[in-house]
Design a protein around this motif. Structure first.
Motif, PDB file in Angstrom:
ATOM      1  N   ASP A  32       1.029  -1.159   0.004  1.00 51.25           N
ATOM      2  CA  ASP A  32       0.085   0.107  -0.146  1.00 51.25           C
ATOM      3  C   ASP A  32       0.739   1.292  -0.044  1.00 51.25           C
ATOM      4  O   ASP A  32       0.545   2.110  -0.464  1.00 51.25           O
ATOM      5  N   ALA A  33       1.842   1.089   0.689  1.00 44.77           N
ATOM      6  CA  ALA A  33       2.962   2.390   0.659  1.00 44.77           C
ATOM      7  C   ALA A  33       4.457   1.825   0.790  1.00 44.77           C
ATOM      8  O   ALA A  33       4.824   0.712   1.230  1.00 44.77           O
ATOM      9  N   LEU A  34       5.286   2.875  -0.060  1.00 48.16           N
ATOM     10  CA  LEU A  34       6.751   2.472   0.251  1.00 48.16           C
ATOM     11  C   LEU A  34       7.320   3.546   1.146  1.00 48.16           C
ATOM     12  O   LEU A  34       6.915   4.816   1.248  1.00 48.16           O
ATOM     13  N   GLU A  35       7.896   3.011   2.085  1.00 46.63           N
ATOM     14  CA  GLU A  35       8.486   3.874   3.305  1.00 46.63           C
ATOM     15  C   GLU A  35       9.978   4.034   2.585  1.00 46.63           C
ATOM     16  O   GLU A  35      10.600   3.130   2.350  1.00 46.63           O
ATOM     17  N   LEU A  36      10.666   5.280   2.719  1.00 43.66           N
ATOM     18  CA  LEU A  36      11.991   5.511   2.380  1.00 43.66           C
ATOM     19  C   LEU A  36      12.349   6.626   3.276  1.00 43.66           C
ATOM     20  O   LEU A  36      11.678   7.312   3.882  1.00 43.66           O
ATOM     21  N   ASP A  37      13.747   6.622   3.346  1.00 42.84           N
ATOM     22  CA  ASP A  37      14.399   7.773   4.212  1.00 42.84           C
ATOM     23  C   ASP A  37      15.154   8.709   3.330  1.00 42.84           C
ATOM     24  O   ASP A  37      15.855   8.218   2.626  1.00 42.84           O
TER      25      ASP A  37
END
Length: 308
Positions: A32-37
């Motif tokens: 549902d979502a891509l988490e990135l820094d």
């Protein structure tokens, strides 16, 4: 019941973190979502890195950006001290032999010669996949206890918001940070964009919480997160119990714990009514979702622009 699956740093358990191959893997599995820094370089470019100093676990030197570069080798140096050209010489695809502190050696496939991407490159990848239904969850790496390593929070947030807006992704994005100053700034710059208040035990201090003190809220973390401008509370999963879930519900604040990799713990959190889980293993969570008869996000494959 509906709950989301968020791919942590892409799919960190399966591919090198915060890399284009990692995000492609997560998209093709279905999240549902891509988490990135993101962090800011010396020449004011937004690059993907979890660490404010170049990590020896995720990055390896290959060559200097130019002959005689006095800053080479780059591993161990502050990201904000290096330019994009210098950072792009690093191999972020996990070179062999693996670093002894690499926790994902048994499950993560290396992708040698992978470079540190910019935020713009990731947004371009998502566009190339036609993944309009997948949100971009951008964590701004900022440590208020180490200002010498961190970008100015206002400039940093302004740059991230501008980049998302340039790619027409503000409506399909979220701003995340442990540094709750960024939540306040993001609320003023992009009030319609979701804001995730990240928290762990080490950041339960007013210096991290934009001057707020949890004791002033009788220890109610969700209430403090709302006051800080958060629209979702995202705590380390070990903090989540029935009482925190009850307080989050009372504050009308969705609860999205991180980083959850074991299906047994994931099932416990789902039973508490969380809105989603951040995971290094989207494949494991998809299997759990299917076992519980819950809808899973559709896999995404690349499309040609002419097909859209």
């Amino acid at each position: 019941m509906h709950a989301e699956i968020h791919g942590h740093r892409g799919a960190r358990g399966l591919r090198p973190e915060n890399t284009l191959p990692g995000f492609a893997c997560a998209l093709e599995l279905g999240v549902d979502a891509l988490e990135l820094d993101v962090a800011l370089t010396a020449d004011r470019r937004l690059v993907l890195t979890h660490d404010l100093t170049v990590s020896a676990v995720t990055s390896a030197d290959t060559r200097p950006a130019f002959y005689g570069d006095p800053l080479f080798p780059y591993v161990g140096r502050p990201v904000g001290e290096l330019t994009l050209a210098q950072l792009r010489t690093l191999d972020c695809g996990v070179r062999l032999p693996r670093h002894p502190e690499d926790r994902f050696v048994r499950t993560q496939a290396p992708v040698p010669d992978t470079r540190m991407p910019t935020l713009g490159a990731v947004l371009g990848l998502v566009d190339a996949y036609g993944a309009d239904g997948v949100r971009l969850h951008v964590e701004l790496k900022s440590d208020p206890t180490r200002p010498e390593l961190s970008a100015d929070p206002r400039e940093f947030t302004e740059m991230v918001v501008a980049e998302l807006d340039r790619h027409h992704r503000l409506d399909g994005a979220a701003i995340l940070s442990f540094d709750w100053r960024i939540l306040e700034i993001a609320r003023s710059l992009a009030p319609a964009t979701r804001r995730y208040a990240l928290i762990e035990r080490a950041t339960m201090d007013s210096v991290w919480l934009n001057g707020l003190r949890l004791e002033d809220f009788d220890g109610d973390i969700p209430a403090a997160a709302v006051a800080a401008g958060g629209t979702t509370l995202s705590p380390e999963h070990v903090l989540v119990d029935q009482e925190l879930a009850r307080r989050a519900e009372k504050a009308e604040l969705p609860l999205v714990p991180w980083t959850v990799n074991e299906p047994g713990r994931a099932a416990e959190l789902l039973d508490l009514g969380v809105a989603g889980l951040v995971t290094d293993y989207p494949d494991r969570m998809r299997a759990l979702w299917a076992d519980r008869g819950m809808p899973v996000p559709a896999p995404v494959t690349p499309v040609r622009r002419a097909d859209r």
